[in-house]
Design a protein around this motif. Structure first.
Motif, PDB file in Angstrom:
ATOM      1  N   SER A 160       0.676  -1.254   0.101  1.00 36.08           N
ATOM      2  CA  SER A 160       0.140  -0.306   0.024  1.00 36.08           C
ATOM      3  C   SER A 160       0.406   1.461  -0.607  1.00 36.08           C
ATOM      4  O   SER A 160       1.962   1.775  -0.058  1.00 36.08           O
ATOM      5  N   GLN A 161       0.408   2.231  -0.111  1.00 34.19           N
ATOM      6  CA  GLN A 161       1.396   3.442  -0.063  1.00 34.19           C
ATOM      7  C   GLN A 161       2.073   3.870   1.284  1.00 34.19           C
ATOM      8  O   GLN A 161       2.978   4.621   0.952  1.00 34.19           O
ATOM      9  N   GLN A 162       0.715   3.240   2.618  1.00 29.86           N
ATOM     10  CA  GLN A 162       1.535   3.765   3.421  1.00 29.86           C
ATOM     11  C   GLN A 162       2.851   2.010   3.201  1.00 29.86           C
ATOM     12  O   GLN A 162       4.611   2.781   4.652  1.00 29.86           O
ATOM     13  N   GLY A 163       2.747   1.304   3.236  1.00 29.65           N
ATOM     14  CA  GLY A 163       4.212   0.603   3.389  1.00 29.65           C
ATOM     15  C   GLY A 163       5.271   0.237   2.684  1.00 29.65           C
ATOM     16  O   GLY A 163       6.221   0.120   3.114  1.00 29.65           O
ATOM     17  N   GLN A 164       4.520   1.241   1.213  1.00 26.48           N
ATOM     18  CA  GLN A 164       5.872   2.168   0.163  1.00 26.48           C
ATOM     19  C   GLN A 164       6.280   2.562   0.953  1.00 26.48           C
ATOM     20  O   GLN A 164       8.018   3.059   1.298  1.00 26.48           O
ATOM     21  N   SER A 165       6.287   3.716   1.962  1.00 29.13           N
ATOM     22  CA  SER A 165       6.591   5.059   2.626  1.00 29.13           C
ATOM     23  C   SER A 165       7.637   4.084   3.269  1.00 29.13           C
ATOM     24  O   SER A 165       8.876   4.669   3.944  1.00 29.13           O
ATOM     25  N   ILE A 166       7.416   3.369   4.443  1.00 25.12           N
ATOM     26  CA  ILE A 166       7.929   2.898   5.249  1.00 25.12           C
ATOM     27  C   ILE A 166       9.195   1.874   4.400  1.00 25.12           C
ATOM     28  O   ILE A 166      10.349   1.891   5.163  1.00 25.12           O
ATOM     29  N   ALA A 167       9.231   1.291   3.599  1.00 25.95           N
ATOM     30  CA  ALA A 167       9.907   0.143   2.738  1.00 25.95           C
ATOM     31  C   ALA A 167      11.138   1.177   2.246  1.00 25.95           C
ATOM     32  O   ALA A 167      11.979   1.295   2.238  1.00 25.95           O
ATOM     33  N   GLN A 168      10.430   2.655   1.618  1.00 23.59           N
ATOM     34  CA  GLN A 168      11.608   3.471   1.589  1.00 23.59           C
ATOM     35  C   GLN A 168      12.195   4.027   2.930  1.00 23.59           C
ATOM     36  O   GLN A 168      13.857   4.578   2.265  1.00 23.59           O
ATOM     37  N   GLU A 169      11.712   3.781   4.165  1.00 23.73           N
ATOM     38  CA  GLU A 169      12.247   5.035   5.415  1.00 23.73           C
ATOM     39  C   GLU A 169      13.310   3.589   5.162  1.00 23.73           C
ATOM     40  O   GLU A 169      14.883   3.864   5.700  1.00 23.73           O
ATOM     41  N   ARG A 170      13.270   3.054   5.709  1.00 23.22           N
ATOM     42  CA  ARG A 170      13.519   1.301   5.848  1.00 23.22           C
ATOM     43  C   ARG A 170      15.069   1.133   5.042  1.00 23.22           C
ATOM     44  O   ARG A 170      16.444   0.763   4.925  1.00 23.22           O
ATOM     45  N   MET A 171      14.639   1.621   3.763  1.00 22.15           N
ATOM     46  CA  MET A 171      15.802   1.241   3.126  1.00 22.15           C
ATOM     47  C   MET A 171      16.917   2.147   2.892  1.00 22.15           C
ATOM     48  O   MET A 171      18.036   1.945   3.009  1.00 22.15           O
ATOM     49  N   LYS A 172      17.142   3.958   3.005  1.00 25.92           N
ATOM     50  CA  LYS A 172      17.344   4.759   3.083  1.00 25.92           C
ATOM     51  C   LYS A 172      18.243   4.203   4.332  1.00 25.92           C
ATOM     52  O   LYS A 172      19.179   5.041   4.404  1.00 25.92           O
ATOM     53  N   GLU A 173      17.554   3.983   5.756  1.00 25.71           N
ATOM     54  CA  GLU A 173      18.066   3.643   6.799  1.00 25.71           C
ATOM     55  C   GLU A 173      19.419   2.790   6.632  1.00 25.71           C
ATOM     56  O   GLU A 173      20.796   2.744   7.229  1.00 25.71           O
ATOM     57  N   LEU A 174      19.344   1.392   5.885  1.00 28.21           N
ATOM     58  CA  LEU A 174      20.659   0.656   5.286  1.00 28.21           C
ATOM     59  C   LEU A 174      21.488   0.979   4.650  1.00 28.21           C
ATOM     60  O   LEU A 174      22.499   1.262   4.937  1.00 28.21           O
ATOM     61  N   THR A 175      20.368   2.591   4.222  1.00 30.31           N
ATOM     62  CA  THR A 175      22.455   2.688   3.238  1.00 30.31           C
ATOM     63  C   THR A 175      22.866   3.945   4.382  1.00 30.31           C
ATOM     64  O   THR A 175      24.553   3.650   3.662  1.00 30.31           O
ATOM     65  N   GLU A 176      22.315   4.023   5.211  1.00 34.17           N
ATOM     66  CA  GLU A 176      23.228   4.490   5.942  1.00 34.17           C
ATOM     67  C   GLU A 176      24.272   4.108   7.003  1.00 34.17           C
ATOM     68  O   GLU A 176      24.948   5.012   8.091  1.00 34.17           O
ATOM     69  N   ILE A 177      24.204   3.074   7.057  1.00 32.72           N
ATOM     70  CA  ILE A 177      24.799   1.797   8.064  1.00 32.72           C
ATOM     71  C   ILE A 177      26.053   0.637   6.682  1.00 32.72           C
ATOM     72  O   ILE A 177      25.601   0.492   6.371  1.00 32.72           O
ATOM     73  N   LYS A 178      27.430   1.508   7.575  1.00 33.64           N
ATOM     74  CA  LYS A 178      28.362   0.642   6.149  1.00 33.64           C
ATOM     75  C   LYS A 178      28.750  -0.092   5.857  1.00 33.64           C
ATOM     76  O   LYS A 178      29.086  -0.039   4.792  1.00 33.64           O
ATOM     77  N   LYS A 179      28.161  -1.315   6.609  1.00 33.94           N
ATOM     78  CA  LYS A 179      28.324  -2.699   5.972  1.00 33.94           C
ATOM     79  C   LYS A 179      27.541  -2.911   4.996  1.00 33.94           C
ATOM     80  O   LYS A 179      27.989  -4.177   4.263  1.00 33.94           O
ATOM     81  N   TYR A 180      26.747  -2.225   5.234  1.00 35.03           N
ATOM     82  CA  TYR A 180      24.975  -2.317   3.580  1.00 35.03           C
ATOM     83  C   TYR A 180      25.346  -1.355   3.306  1.00 35.03           C
ATOM     84  O   TYR A 180      24.868  -1.680   1.820  1.00 35.03           O
ATOM     85  N   VAL A 181      26.454  -0.895   2.161  1.00 32.62           N
ATOM     86  CA  VAL A 181      26.624   0.069   1.543  1.00 32.62           C
ATOM     87  C   VAL A 181      27.729  -0.724   0.532  1.00 32.62           C
ATOM     88  O   VAL A 181      29.282  -0.694   1.429  1.00 32.62           O
ATOM     89  N   GLU A 182      28.190  -0.941  -0.548  1.00 32.43           N
ATOM     90  CA  GLU A 182      28.713  -1.169  -1.705  1.00 32.43           C
ATOM     91  C   GLU A 182      29.870   0.048  -1.423  1.00 32.43           C
ATOM     92  O   GLU A 182      29.719   1.868  -1.268  1.00 32.43           O
ATOM     93  N   ASN A 183      31.248   0.178  -1.786  1.00 27.80           N
ATOM     94  CA  ASN A 183      31.976   1.314  -1.797  1.00 27.80           C
ATOM     95  C   ASN A 183      32.784   2.087  -2.984  1.00 27.80           C
ATOM     96  O   ASN A 183      32.491   3.447  -2.465  1.00 27.80           O
ATOM     97  N   ASN A 184      31.390   2.206  -3.956  1.00 29.99           N
ATOM     98  CA  ASN A 184      31.332   2.986  -5.195  1.00 29.99           C
ATOM     99  C   ASN A 184      30.453   4.004  -4.847  1.00 29.99           C
ATOM    100  O   ASN A 184      29.626   4.954  -5.410  1.00 29.99           O
ATOM    101  N   ASN A 185      29.716   3.645  -3.622  1.00 31.13           N
ATOM    102  CA  ASN A 185      28.531   4.311  -3.722  1.00 31.13           C
ATOM    103  C   ASN A 185      28.388   5.710  -2.618  1.00 31.13           C
ATOM    104  O   ASN A 185      29.274   5.779  -2.421  1.00 31.13           O
TER     105      ASN A 185
END
Length: 128
Positions: free
Chosen positions: A103-128
């Motif tokens: 749902s739209q709400q679920g998509q918003s939460i998924a986007q937030e969680r994906m963004k949170e993951l990109t802020e944790i170094k062990k989950y981000v590739e070196n080229n990003n």
């Protein structure tokens, strides 16, 4: 060429298979059937969709959910930047498939969680 034809060919090529290789995996005697499917002359018989999915290391939904597929070149917004998408991996397409089920709400939460993951170094590739 139909969307399914394009998906069969795209997936086959991404796996490095020839039409003959795919035909053998599916139990066909020659590559003729695969060629006809990829050129849009024939469709995949409904009863063979699962077999094609297994042979091409994907899911039946990959072939059936063509209303939401990306065009070969499109763009998307990423933190106020436009990113060109020439092709996406199977894994990325799978993420998009499940994202679009939310749902739209679920998509918003998924986007937030994906963004949170990109802020944790062990989950981000070196080229990003």
């Amino acid at each position: 060429m139909s969307d399914i034809s394009n998906k069969v060919k795209k997936r086959r090529l991404s796996l490095g298979l020839s039409q003959e290789d795919l035909a053998k995996k599916l139990g066909y005697k020659s590559k003729t059937t695969i060629n006809k499917i990829e050129s849009g002359v024939n469709d995949i018989p409904r009863k063979k969709i699962k077999d094609f999915a297994v042979a091409l290391e994907t899911t039946p939904e990959y072939f059936l959910d063509y209303s939401n597929s990306l065009s070969s070149t499109s763009s998307t917004k990423d933190d106020n930047h436009i990113v060109e998408i020439d092709s996406i991996t199977y894994e990325e397409e799978t993420l998009l498939f499940y994202y679009r089920k939310l749902s739209q709400q679920g998509q918003s939460i998924a986007q937030e969680r994906m963004k949170e993951l990109t802020e944790i170094k062990k989950y981000v590739e070196n080229n990003n």
